[in-house]
Every structure is written in C-alpha cells, then in structure tokens.
Scaffold this active site. Structure first.
Site, PDB file in Angstrom:
ATOM      1  N   GLU A 152      -0.850 -10.486   3.943  1.00 38.18           N
ATOM      2  CA  GLU A 152      -0.599  -9.546   5.041  1.00 38.18           C
ATOM      3  C   GLU A 152      -0.949 -10.174   6.383  1.00 38.18           C
ATOM      4  O   GLU A 152      -0.226  -9.996   7.367  1.00 38.18           O
ATOM      5  CB  GLU A 152      -1.422  -8.268   4.832  1.00 38.18           C
ATOM      6  CG  GLU A 152      -0.901  -7.414   3.693  1.00 38.18           C
ATOM      7  CD  GLU A 152      -1.779  -6.216   3.376  1.00 38.18           C
ATOM      8  OE1 GLU A 152      -1.271  -5.254   2.791  1.00 38.18           O
ATOM      9  OE2 GLU A 152      -2.975  -6.241   3.693  1.00 38.18           O
ATOM     10  N   ASP A 210      -6.513   0.277   6.532  1.00 38.71           N
ATOM     11  CA  ASP A 210      -7.601   1.120   6.009  1.00 38.71           C
ATOM     12  C   ASP A 210      -8.369   1.776   7.151  1.00 38.71           C
ATOM     13  O   ASP A 210      -8.880   2.878   6.992  1.00 38.71           O
ATOM     14  CB  ASP A 210      -8.526   0.276   5.132  1.00 38.71           C
ATOM     15  CG  ASP A 210      -7.750  -0.312   3.967  1.00 38.71           C
ATOM     16  OD1 ASP A 210      -7.241   0.468   3.157  1.00 38.71           O
ATOM     17  OD2 ASP A 210      -7.605  -1.550   3.899  1.00 38.71           O
ATOM     18  N   LYS A 270      -8.076  -4.157   6.947  1.00 40.55           N
ATOM     19  CA  LYS A 270      -7.037  -4.129   5.928  1.00 40.55           C
ATOM     20  C   LYS A 270      -7.554  -4.800   4.662  1.00 40.55           C
ATOM     21  O   LYS A 270      -8.573  -5.467   4.677  1.00 40.55           O
ATOM     22  CB  LYS A 270      -5.779  -4.860   6.420  1.00 40.55           C
ATOM     23  CG  LYS A 270      -4.975  -4.021   7.398  1.00 40.55           C
ATOM     24  CD  LYS A 270      -3.644  -4.667   7.793  1.00 40.55           C
ATOM     25  CE  LYS A 270      -2.749  -5.072   6.666  1.00 40.55           C
ATOM     26  NZ  LYS A 270      -2.402  -3.998   5.725  1.00 40.55           N
ATOM     27  N   GLY A 271      -6.829  -4.588   3.577  1.00 40.35           N
ATOM     28  CA  GLY A 271      -7.177  -5.260   2.329  1.00 40.35           C
ATOM     29  C   GLY A 271      -7.649  -4.328   1.234  1.00 40.35           C
ATOM     30  O   GLY A 271      -8.034  -4.780   0.164  1.00 40.35           O
ATOM     31  N   LYS A 305      -7.145   7.480   9.035  1.00 40.08           N
ATOM     32  CA  LYS A 305      -7.440   6.050   9.203  1.00 40.08           C
ATOM     33  C   LYS A 305      -7.941   5.702  10.606  1.00 40.08           C
ATOM     34  O   LYS A 305      -8.438   4.604  10.821  1.00 40.08           O
ATOM     35  CB  LYS A 305      -6.181   5.220   8.924  1.00 40.08           C
ATOM     36  CG  LYS A 305      -5.529   5.473   7.571  1.00 40.08           C
ATOM     37  CD  LYS A 305      -6.385   4.956   6.462  1.00 40.08           C
ATOM     38  CE  LYS A 305      -5.789   5.091   5.081  1.00 40.08           C
ATOM     39  NZ  LYS A 305      -4.538   4.426   4.861  1.00 40.08           N
ATOM     40  N   GLY A 348       0.830  -1.210   0.000  1.00 36.79           N
ATOM     41  CA  GLY A 348       0.000   0.000   0.000  1.00 36.79           C
ATOM     42  C   GLY A 348       0.859   1.251   0.000  1.00 36.79           C
ATOM     43  O   GLY A 348       2.085   1.201   0.100  1.00 36.79           O
TER      44      GLY A 348
HETATM   45  C1  5RP Z   1      -3.413  -3.578   1.338  1.00 38.21           C
HETATM   46  C2  5RP Z   1      -3.647  -2.967   2.656  1.00 38.21           C
HETATM   47  C3  5RP Z   1      -3.084  -1.616   2.869  1.00 38.21           C
HETATM   48  O1  5RP Z   1      -2.219  -1.652   3.930  1.00 38.21           O
HETATM   49  C4  5RP Z   1      -4.229  -0.690   3.164  1.00 38.21           C
HETATM   50  O2  5RP Z   1      -5.145  -0.756   2.089  1.00 38.21           O
HETATM   51  C5  5RP Z   1      -3.768   0.741   3.363  1.00 38.21           C
HETATM   52  O3  5RP Z   1      -3.234   1.218   2.166  1.00 38.21           O
HETATM   53  P1  5RP Z   1      -2.746   2.722   2.011  1.00 38.21           P
HETATM   54  O4  5RP Z   1      -1.573   2.874   2.898  1.00 38.21           O
HETATM   55  O5  5RP Z   1      -2.442   2.831   0.534  1.00 38.21           O
HETATM   56  O6  5RP Z   1      -3.909   3.603   2.403  1.00 38.21           O
HETATM   57  O7  5RP Z   1      -4.241  -3.523   3.543  1.00 38.21           O
HETATM   58  O8  5RP Z   1      -4.057  -4.820   1.246  1.00 38.21           O
END
Ligand code: 5RP
Length: 229
Positions: free
Chosen positions: A109, A90, A100-101, A127, A33
């Site tokens: 992860e 997220d 997450k995801g 977040k 991410g």
């Molecule tokens: C990916 C994840 C990421 O860690 C999550 O989506 C946060 O991403 P970002 O730092 O781009 O906001 O879980 O599967």
C-alpha cells in the site's frame, strides 16, 4: 462511533464516490480492506460499462477481487507512475496523516501510494481522530529480526504484539514477513516516529503514512465529506 450497518453504508458511500474520481485511461492503485472493497466493486461496474483503466492491486486479495470483476491488471514494473490510488485507513488525522496496515497490506500500500500522483483515502466516520495512535501501529518485520525490533519498540515506549492468525500461528504478509501491532498511545509527533522506525534495521515498513494522502472521503451516513490536508 457509527453502529455496524451505518458503518457499512458509509464505507459503500465513500467507495462509490472515490470510484467516480477515476478517469478513462487512468492507471489505478487498488487499495485493500473492507472500505476499498466498495471502491473496487464500483470500479468493476464502471469497467463493465466501458471505462478503460488498468489497476495495480495492493494485495493478493484485492488482485483476486479485481480479476473476478474483470478489471485489467498491470504491474509497477510496467507502469511505475500511478494516476490515482484509492485506499482505506485505520486512522486519519486532520493533516491527513494515516495509520494503515490493519489488514496487513501496508508495505505494498505504501509503495503504491508513494508512486501515485493522487491518493484518495476512503474511510467511515469512526476513522477520523484528532491524534493518531489509538489504533495499534502495524510494523512489518522480517522474522529474523523480530526480537530485536520488539526490544527497539519497547524502548520507544510502546508494547508490540505479534499479529497472529485465528489458529495462533503468526500472520504472514503477502511479502512473507510478520507484523508487530504496536500500541504507542497518542503519537504526538508521527513524522519523528516514522523516521526512527524507517531507520531501524529489520523493519521493512510501518503503517504511518505521512504526506501521501491527497484527499480523504469520509462517510457520515450516506453523506460524503471531503477532507484535504
Ligand atoms: C490494509 C489497510 C486498510 O486500508 C485498513 O486496515 C482499513 O481497512 P478497512 O477499510 O477494512 O477498515 O491498511 O492494510
């Protein structure tokens, strides 16, 4: 919510702060991410300056980035115990339960977080939430079971939406599965929901990370706040 440039500043600040927690000789889980990106870049700089680590990437994309940066990589088979993992989220609640995801890498992860002595979450200020669930919960399913899993999720009160690529075809994970983004609204009992989802045949993994994060580094402008569960 932070505006866009401020968010980038926060992501970089927490990524750099997290990379400083890594010690010589560590086996390091490398998250995925846009926030974990800054941590991996900062680790690459430390490796160039002589830090001796080996990384285990949580996605094909992060593996490519780590290779470009010269971070030596290994596998869970060679190193089933990870010293420290740095990854984004997220959503983060006050008990450091996570969604997450959003990037689709939740399965690897979670495997890597669960194999880690310490999981450091890196997040911009947007977040942090009082209650998880505004962000649709990613649920990874085998395509064979998609419709029955959708029905199960509807019965739990959520609306699942198959994640699609810009061309409209289903998004396929690094493990060749599909993702349902499930809007539950407020998830008042994440542990209970996690158990139900984990117990549903056809669900490979879900994005509720409970009891895995050791610390969260949250950006506020260029200031980094440490949250502990
Ligand atoms: C990916 C994840 C990421 O860690 C999550 O989506 C946060 O991403 P970002 O730092 O781009 O906001 O879980 O599967």
């Amino acid at each position: 919510m932070a505006n866009v440039p401020e968010k980038e500043q926060e992501k970089e600040a927490v990524g750099r702060a997290a990379a400083k927690l890594v010690r010589d000789g560590d086996i390091v889980g490398l998250g995925s991410g846009s926030t974990a990106y800054f941590a991996v870049v900062a680790l690459g700089e430390r490796v160039k300056a002589g830090l001796k680590i080996v990384g285990i990437p949580t996605s094909v994309q992060t593996a490519g980035l780590a290779r470009q940066l010269g971070i030596p990589l290994t596998t869970l088979d060679e190193h089933p115990e990870i010293d420290i993992t740095i990854d984004g989220a997220d959503e983060v609640d006050p008990q450091l339960r996570l969604i997450k995801g959003g990037g689709g890498a939740l399965l690897r992860e979670k495997v890597i977080a669960a194999a880690s002595k310490k999981m450091v979450v890196v997040a911009d200020s947007s977040k942090v939430v009082p209650v998880l669930g505004k962000f649709p919960l990613p649920v990874e399913v085998i395509s064979f079971a998609r419709t029955v899993v959708e029905k199960k999720i509807v019965s739990l009160g959520a609306s699942p939406k198959l994640r699609a690529k810009p061309d409209g075809s289903p998004f396929i994970t690094d493990n060749s599965n599909q993702i349902l983004d499930c809007s539950f609204g407020k998830i008042t009992d994440p542990a209970a929901l996690a158990l139900i989802l984990s117990d549903t045949p056809g669900i490979v993994e879900h994005g509720l990370f409970i009891g895995l994060a050791s610390i969260a580094l949250v950006g506020h402008g260029d200031r980094v706040e440490e949250l502990r569960p």
